[in-house]
Structures are given as C-alpha cells and as structure tokens.
Design a protein around this motif. Structure first.
Motif, PDB file in Angstrom:
ATOM      1  N   TYR B 192       0.879  -1.166   0.000  1.00 27.03           N
ATOM      2  CA  TYR B 192       0.000   0.000   0.000  1.00 27.03           C
ATOM      3  C   TYR B 192       0.919   1.219   0.000  1.00 27.03           C
ATOM      4  CZ  TYR B 192      -2.977   3.651   2.088  1.00 27.03           C
ATOM      5  OH  TYR B 192      -3.640   4.821   2.357  1.00 27.03           O
ATOM      6  N   VAL B 193       0.749   2.121  -0.978  1.00 25.50           N
ATOM      7  CA  VAL B 193       1.738   3.181  -1.196  1.00 25.50           C
ATOM      8  C   VAL B 193       1.091   4.562  -1.232  1.00 25.50           C
ATOM      9  CG1 VAL B 193       3.605   4.001  -2.676  1.00 25.50           C
ATOM     10  CG2 VAL B 193       3.092   1.564  -2.576  1.00 25.50           C
ATOM     11  N   VAL B 194       1.619   5.448  -0.427  1.00 24.09           N
ATOM     12  CA  VAL B 194       1.163   6.840  -0.398  1.00 24.09           C
ATOM     13  C   VAL B 194       2.368   7.736  -0.634  1.00 24.09           C
ATOM     14  CG1 VAL B 194       0.040   8.628   0.984  1.00 24.09           C
ATOM     15  CG2 VAL B 194      -0.646   6.233   1.255  1.00 24.09           C
ATOM     16  N   GLY B 195       2.161   8.795  -1.413  1.00 21.94           N
ATOM     17  CA  GLY B 195       3.248   9.734  -1.666  1.00 21.94           C
ATOM     18  C   GLY B 195       2.852  11.148  -1.327  1.00 21.94           C
ATOM     19  N   ARG B 230      -4.427  10.134   8.529  1.00 22.97           N
ATOM     20  CA  ARG B 230      -5.546   9.957   7.613  1.00 22.97           C
ATOM     21  C   ARG B 230      -5.237   8.845   6.609  1.00 22.97           C
ATOM     22  NH1 ARG B 230      -5.836  15.324   6.076  1.00 22.97           N
ATOM     23  NH2 ARG B 230      -4.991  14.999   3.999  1.00 22.97           N
ATOM     24  N   TYR B 231      -4.017   8.843   6.090  1.00 24.00           N
ATOM     25  CA  TYR B 231      -3.665   7.869   5.056  1.00 24.00           C
ATOM     26  C   TYR B 231      -3.126   6.557   5.624  1.00 24.00           C
ATOM     27  CZ  TYR B 231      -4.495  11.692   1.884  1.00 24.00           C
ATOM     28  OH  TYR B 231      -5.101  12.701   1.201  1.00 24.00           O
ATOM     29  N   PHE B 232      -2.629   6.630   6.848  1.00 26.11           N
ATOM     30  CA  PHE B 232      -2.070   5.428   7.489  1.00 26.11           C
ATOM     31  C   PHE B 232      -2.680   5.246   8.868  1.00 26.11           C
ATOM     32  CE2 PHE B 232       1.333   6.912   4.614  1.00 26.11           C
ATOM     33  CZ  PHE B 232       1.635   5.751   3.918  1.00 26.11           C
ATOM     34  N   PRO B 233      -3.963   4.913   8.938  1.00 27.92           N
ATOM     35  CA  PRO B 233      -4.577   4.758  10.265  1.00 27.92           C
ATOM     36  C   PRO B 233      -3.903   3.658  11.089  1.00 27.92           C
ATOM     37  CG  PRO B 233      -6.086   4.062   8.511  1.00 27.92           C
ATOM     38  CD  PRO B 233      -4.939   4.735   7.847  1.00 27.92           C
ATOM     39  N   SER B 234      -3.296   2.676  10.434  1.00 30.18           N
ATOM     40  CA  SER B 234      -2.589   1.625  11.182  1.00 30.18           C
ATOM     41  C   SER B 234      -1.084   1.807  11.172  1.00 30.18           C
ATOM     42  CB  SER B 234      -2.906   0.245  10.614  1.00 30.18           C
ATOM     43  OG  SER B 234      -4.284   0.091  10.410  1.00 30.18           O
ATOM     44  N   GLY B 235      -0.618   2.953  10.684  1.00 26.37           N
ATOM     45  CA  GLY B 235       0.813   3.239  10.739  1.00 26.37           C
ATOM     46  C   GLY B 235       1.564   2.860   9.478  1.00 26.37           C
ATOM     47  N   ILE B 236       2.831   3.259   9.473  1.00 29.49           N
ATOM     48  CA  ILE B 236       3.715   3.144   8.301  1.00 29.49           C
ATOM     49  C   ILE B 236       4.780   2.082   8.586  1.00 29.49           C
ATOM     50  CG2 ILE B 236       5.428   4.411   6.912  1.00 29.49           C
ATOM     51  CD1 ILE B 236       3.924   7.018   7.835  1.00 29.49           C
ATOM     52  N   ASP B 237       4.938   1.142   7.665  1.00 23.32           N
ATOM     53  CA  ASP B 237       6.011   0.146   7.830  1.00 23.32           C
ATOM     54  C   ASP B 237       7.334   0.663   7.275  1.00 23.32           C
ATOM     55  OD1 ASP B 237       4.586  -2.238   8.903  1.00 23.32           O
ATOM     56  OD2 ASP B 237       3.447  -2.046   7.038  1.00 23.32           O
ATOM     57  N   ILE B 238       7.233   1.352   6.141  1.00 23.65           N
ATOM     58  CA  ILE B 238       8.444   1.795   5.437  1.00 23.65           C
ATOM     59  C   ILE B 238       8.298   3.259   5.044  1.00 23.65           C
ATOM     60  CG2 ILE B 238       9.700   1.591   3.241  1.00 23.65           C
ATOM     61  CD1 ILE B 238       9.144  -1.432   3.372  1.00 23.65           C
ATOM     62  N   ASN B 254       4.306   8.171  13.461  1.00 24.94           N
ATOM     63  CA  ASN B 254       3.320   7.340  12.766  1.00 24.94           C
ATOM     64  C   ASN B 254       3.886   6.018  12.264  1.00 24.94           C
ATOM     65  OD1 ASN B 254       0.595   8.789  12.489  1.00 24.94           O
ATOM     66  ND2 ASN B 254       2.106  10.408  12.141  1.00 24.94           N
ATOM     67  N   MET B 255       5.111   5.721  12.646  1.00 23.89           N
ATOM     68  CA  MET B 255       5.704   4.445  12.219  1.00 23.89           C
ATOM     69  C   MET B 255       5.105   3.291  13.026  1.00 23.89           C
ATOM     70  SD  MET B 255       7.896   4.960   9.731  1.00 23.89           S
ATOM     71  CE  MET B 255       8.953   3.503   9.647  1.00 23.89           C
ATOM     72  N   ARG B 256       5.105   2.133  12.417  1.00 23.32           N
ATOM     73  CA  ARG B 256       4.681   0.920  13.113  1.00 23.32           C
ATOM     74  C   ARG B 256       5.883   0.264  13.784  1.00 23.32           C
ATOM     75  NH1 ARG B 256       0.667  -2.750   9.672  1.00 23.32           N
ATOM     76  NH2 ARG B 256       0.387  -3.538  11.784  1.00 23.32           N
ATOM     77  N   LEU B 257       5.596  -0.668  14.651  1.00 23.66           N
ATOM     78  CA  LEU B 257       6.647  -1.434  15.308  1.00 23.66           C
ATOM     79  C   LEU B 257       7.538  -2.092  14.250  1.00 23.66           C
ATOM     80  CD1 LEU B 257       7.158  -2.021  18.358  1.00 23.66           C
ATOM     81  CD2 LEU B 257       6.134  -4.249  17.964  1.00 23.66           C
ATOM     82  N   CYS B 258       8.849  -1.988  14.478  1.00 24.83           N
ATOM     83  CA  CYS B 258       9.837  -2.592  13.575  1.00 24.83           C
ATOM     84  C   CYS B 258       9.811  -1.988  12.169  1.00 24.83           C
ATOM     85  CB  CYS B 258       9.693  -4.104  13.495  1.00 24.83           C
ATOM     86  SG  CYS B 258       9.966  -4.897  15.085  1.00 24.83           S
TER      87      CYS B 258
END
Lengths: 355, 355
Positions: B192-195, B230-238, B254-258
């Motif tokens: 899933y990609v947001v810019g 808004r775009y990453f309600p569950s957070g960002i992996d990368i 807003n980063m996710r774990l790991c």
C-alpha cells in the motif's frame, strides 16, 4: 486480594502524572495489609520482595501518554476517594516465593521480573518471571548485570551494533546499569572504547574499574564535538546511545563511514516536555550510518545464552559490576529520582529485605 | 587540454559558494574553445554532452565543506584572474564519444556518468562511465530511470527497506526522479503506497500515472501528523525519506513497530545554514525502528541486475517515468535552481544536444 495470614505491607504509590524532573514527593509511602496465601484457583504467586530496580524507562511511565510500548503508571490520584485501593509503582525486582498457585514455582523459589514497589506482592503474570537458578552471585545482580539491564547491554551491543574487533566504540551514560557492561563487552571483543559520564568519580570508575581506554566528564566539556574529536581522531564506528539529544548530535558528525548507532535510551530527554531537536541527521546519508532503536523485550529468547556468557565472564574475573545500593523501601522514591540527576554511581538498586 | 580540431565550447561555471537558496545568478555561461581529440598518451575520452542531470545532491556541493562524501564544486571565484581557466559544474549526464584513448570505448559509443556542464568534455576517469548498450529507450532515461536516480530508488528500496508484500509504504518528494520509481517498485511488490508532493499536478501524477494508492500535497496540510494518520490509520512500515526535517518528525510518530526508514536525501534542509531539529527520535526506541542512510555509489555492483529488471518492467508497461526537460545548456542553471522550489515535475533533465 491474597488470602491467609494478614501482614502489614508498605507500598510506594505514584501520586500523579509528572512534568519536568520527577521529585520524591511525586511518590508516597502507604501501609496496607496483605494476605500471604494465593487465593484458591489463581495461577499466581505471593512473593516477598528483596531488591527493586530503578531504571530510566520508568520516567516515561510517569506521563499520561498511551502510545508507547508500556502503559503509564496508574496514578494514585485516580483513587483519591480511598487510599486503600491505590496500586504501588511497578518495576523489575528480585523476590522470594512465599506461596504458589503455579505448578512451575514453589515456596522458597527465587525469581526476578516485574513486581510491585512494596514488601509483598501477589503476581499473577507468572509467565513473565524468571526463576533464579544461580545463587552463587549477589542476588541483587538480577536487577542489573544478570537481569534486564544486562540483557539490554548484550542485545544492544551484539545484535544491533554488529561489532568487530578493533573498532572504535563510544558509550554514553557509560557507568550506568547498561553502559558499564557495554564497554566491558566491547573491550573483551578487542575494541577501542571510550565512555562519557557526569562526574569525576564515574570517569575514574570507567578507566580504573571497567577498563575503558578513555573516559570523559561531559559536563566539563564546553564543546562535545571537540571532546569526541580528541578521543576519536579517526572517528567512531559504534555509538551505544543511552542519552540522545546534544550528545547524539555531536556523535553524528564524528561517525565513520558505515557506522552503527544503537539507540538504547534518551535519558537526557525524558524530563523535557518537548525533546530537543537533533540537527545532524544528514550524516546518516553522507556516512551511510545505520541507527536502530531496540527494546530488550524482543531479545529474551537469548537470555539463557546471555546468562551462560556473563556468568562465565563474572566467575573468570573478566567483568565487574558496580551497584549503588539504597537501603529500605522508604528510600526508593529518592533512588529513582536520583537517576535523572545522575546521583547514582552504577546500577541503582533498592534493598527491601534481605533474604 | 584536448587537441585536434578546435570548437567553441559553452560551459556553465559555478561562481562562488552559496548560502540559502541557490539562484540562477550563482552560475554563469562562458564560452571557451576545446579540441576534439584526446591528447596522446591520455586514457580518456572526448565526448559531446547530450543530456545533463539536475540532482538535489548538487546543492551540498555548493558549500565550502569538505567533510562529506563529495567535494564542493570548484568556484570560479578561485580563478578570478582569468575566466579561461574556470572549470564547469560537474554532474551526471549522457554523452557520445567523439574520440577515445581508452581501449574499452570507441568513437560513437554512448555513455553515462560524471561529465561537465558544457557542450564537450574531456573525461579522464573513464572507469566511472557506463557504456549504454540499450538504445531502444529514450537516451535521457540514463540520467534518471536507468541511471543514478533509478539505481538509488532500487538500492534504497530493496536493499535498505527490507520490503514485504502488503506493507504500508510512504514516499516523500514522491514525484521526483527517485520517488516516482520507489512508489512503483512498492506497488509492484504488492504494498500500500502513499506519496507526498508539493503541487496538485504532482499529486495527480502520483495517483493517475504512477498508480500510488493515495497522495497528498504537503503544502496544503497544516498538520502533517494528522495527514499521515488519515492515510495510514494503522501506521507506516516503510518510509522512503527524500526530504528530512518536519516531515520526518511527523513520520516518526506514525511508524509501526519494527518499521524501516531509508534516508535517501534531505532536500528540505539543503538550503538552510543550520538544519532543523528532529524531535521524535525516541520513537526509534519505543517502536524498534531502523533508520539507515545510504549512498548509491555503494550499490553499483547491482547495476546489471537493476537494468535487466527495470528494462523489463518498462517494456512490459509496468512502470512509467516522467521527465521535465529543459532545452539548451543555457537553461541548466534555472533547471537546477528549480529543484529546490519544486518547480520541476518529474526528473529534471537538460538537453544540451540531440544525438
């Protein structure tokens, strides 16, 4: 509530959320009563607490912020209608099992893990406790060298820093519970090791007790960049960061190509409402630096290996460990608060009772 | 100095070190003469420059700072006694070999690599040039998609980010030379990609041309943290970071774990005398984040594999590439300066000559 014989149980209560530096008066002593038998059907243990651990990560738990890996402490103020139901501070400790409803633990066993800041605790999350098998070392070491801080040093150095013999290693808060061990691990591997600390006494410890190649008092350095250049004229390969902030900024410009930064903690920042800005992150690009944070909880599968390694080092006299012992549960608030002004020399432990 | 037939050679000269935003007037056009034959005994090539590349890393080269991985440009001001000896700006480009003293290159070969901002160059470091074998694509792509920025996207995404199918990926400066490709690589992997970008036109490109799932104009967001939530309600992996500064600070929380942060560049900071502070590095610890800077130069051993992969994608219509073409060497200073106000839409190229 535990059953059986009722005893008086002194407890340290966290009163309310804290901003700025925590004070002794942010905690209070209360005495309640406690049964020494595990209630029927409960898979828990009643323990007598022997040693409690004061750790920097406890500061963020004094804030009303739920987005982190640990919940805030439960402030006593939530229960202002009745002091009886206020819960004690929780933290790592060493304890003796008095009664057990868990088949894996029995009366007389020694354990370390999360417990309450009180004389006696009923612990139901027994799966988080480690049974102490080796008692031919000071039991208090299971709050430090052989416990969570020791495991932190081990995982943070070996797993995150990818260290190699001959590399240049810098450790901040180097005489603390974690730092003193990181430096000694690095020396055993054949690295050049420099530590920073906040008093002459600590600097002397680093050089004379822990065998660091060099050490300096960061409070006496007007220019941290210049200090680092003095000790690392060719740059730093590995930085084990316990402090964050200004020191991290100075380290970044002194890192070598392909350096690694293990971010263990940011004790210099925990009492600030807004953390200081770090300005030199461009060095991550220009020097191809890897900077990685970690939590010790992710590495406890390595605990048996760690324990073997460190017990051997200890018995062979290859490592030392310095503790700062506060006597009595009543001294716990001052001991914890002292971490943030650097009052402790070595690992801060509170003795609640001798076995 | 090259020998043989003498031709007029227009050149772009960097006048003097720059603070703040660079301006067109920080460069100047001069015309010198140049021989089109490699001097006897020199293992170099004389080339006709076709396309020049404008890249953000060129900004730090306009500063008088020698501690980085590239030297500053040589300012013309050093040679104020004679304009004749002033050296042109250097950067990546595509060129055609006119004469060769290197057995690996011959007249008519097309190459890409470091060249001068001028019509003709004598290049002696021929080992740094890549011979162009595939000419069934726009040659200008070797300044972007198939050149240094493409390789940067490839190494930074696959080698640094450890991406996995289904992960959430955020790319800043996402319509730029590197970002547009990172997003497309991530989509091809099933992420899933947001810019983020700085104009509506660029946001539209991201969504409609490059197939990003979402995109937003950071200049229209008062609160970057809220925009990311808004775009990453569950957070960002990368997070593939091309900008640094305020956006990085908002991403950290807003980063996710790991999670993993690949630090490619900090274009938002390059024109500041002191870089902005990043305040949320504590998230590295609490979320166990790895943040790593890199330089593409360390990854050119992967270039053949990269080229195969990207050429296949291109021919199968799986990726697109957008260039912003400036016509004529005279337009080069404005094109370069435009990068720092975000004037370019896509990879900024300067056409010096058609083949």
């Amino acid at each position: 509530m535990a059953e059986g014989e009722q005893v008086k149980n002194k407890q340290i209560i966290f009163k309310d959320y804290v901003s700025g530096f925590p004070k002794e008066s942010d905690m209070m002593l209360k005495t309640s009563t406690m049964g020494l038998k595990v209630p029927q059907g409960v898979k828990g243990v009643v323990v007598k607490n022997l040693y409690l651990s004061c750790d920097p990560y406890m500061r963020p738990r004094m804030r009303d912020f739920r987005g982190s890996y640990v919940e805030p402490f439960t402030p006593g103020s939530l229960y202002s209608y009745s002091v009886d139901v206020m819960q004690p501070v929780v933290g790592c400790g060493v304890a003796k099992v008095l009664d057990s409803g868990d088949p894996n633990l029995k009366e007389g066993d020694l354990v370390w893990g999360m417990t309450g800041w009180e004389e006696y605790s009923l612990i139901t999350a027994t799966e988080t406790l480690f049974k102490i098998q080796h008692t031919d070392v000071p039991l208090s070491y299971y709050t430090g060298l052989l416990g969570m801080p020791g495991m932190t040093a081990y995982a943070g150095f070996y797993e995150i820093c990818s260290p190699k013999k001959g590399e240049s290693v810098f450790v901040s808060a180097a005489s603390g519970a974690v730092g003193q061990l990181v430096g000694q691990f690095a020396k055993l591997l054949g690295c050049y090791v420099v530590g920073s600390a906040g008093t002459k006494e600590k600097v002397d410890l680093l050089k004379n007790k822990f065998g660091f190649d060099e050490a300096f008092n960061y409070k006496e350095e007007k220019d941290l960049d210049a200090a680092l250049k003095r000790y690392f004229p060719s740059g730093i390969d590995i930085y084990f960061d316990n402090v964050g902030g200004e020191m991290l900024d100075a380290v970044l410009v002194n890192m070598r190509l392909c350096g690694r930064i293990s971010v263990c903690g940011l004790i210099s920042q925990y009492n600030l409402d807004k953390h200081e800005g770090v300005h030199n992150l461009v060095c991550l690009v220009t020097k191809r630096i890897r900077m990685e944070g970690f939590l010790v909880a992710a590495y406890f599968h390595l605990y048996p290996k760690f324990l073997d390694t460190v017990l051997s080092y200890l018995k062979e006299g290859k490592i030392s460990y310095v503790e700062d012992i506060a006597e009595g549960l009543e001294s716990a608030p001052a001991a914890l608060v002292g971490l943030f002004s650097g009052r402790n020399v070595g690992k801060q432990v509170v003795v609640v009772a001798n076995e």
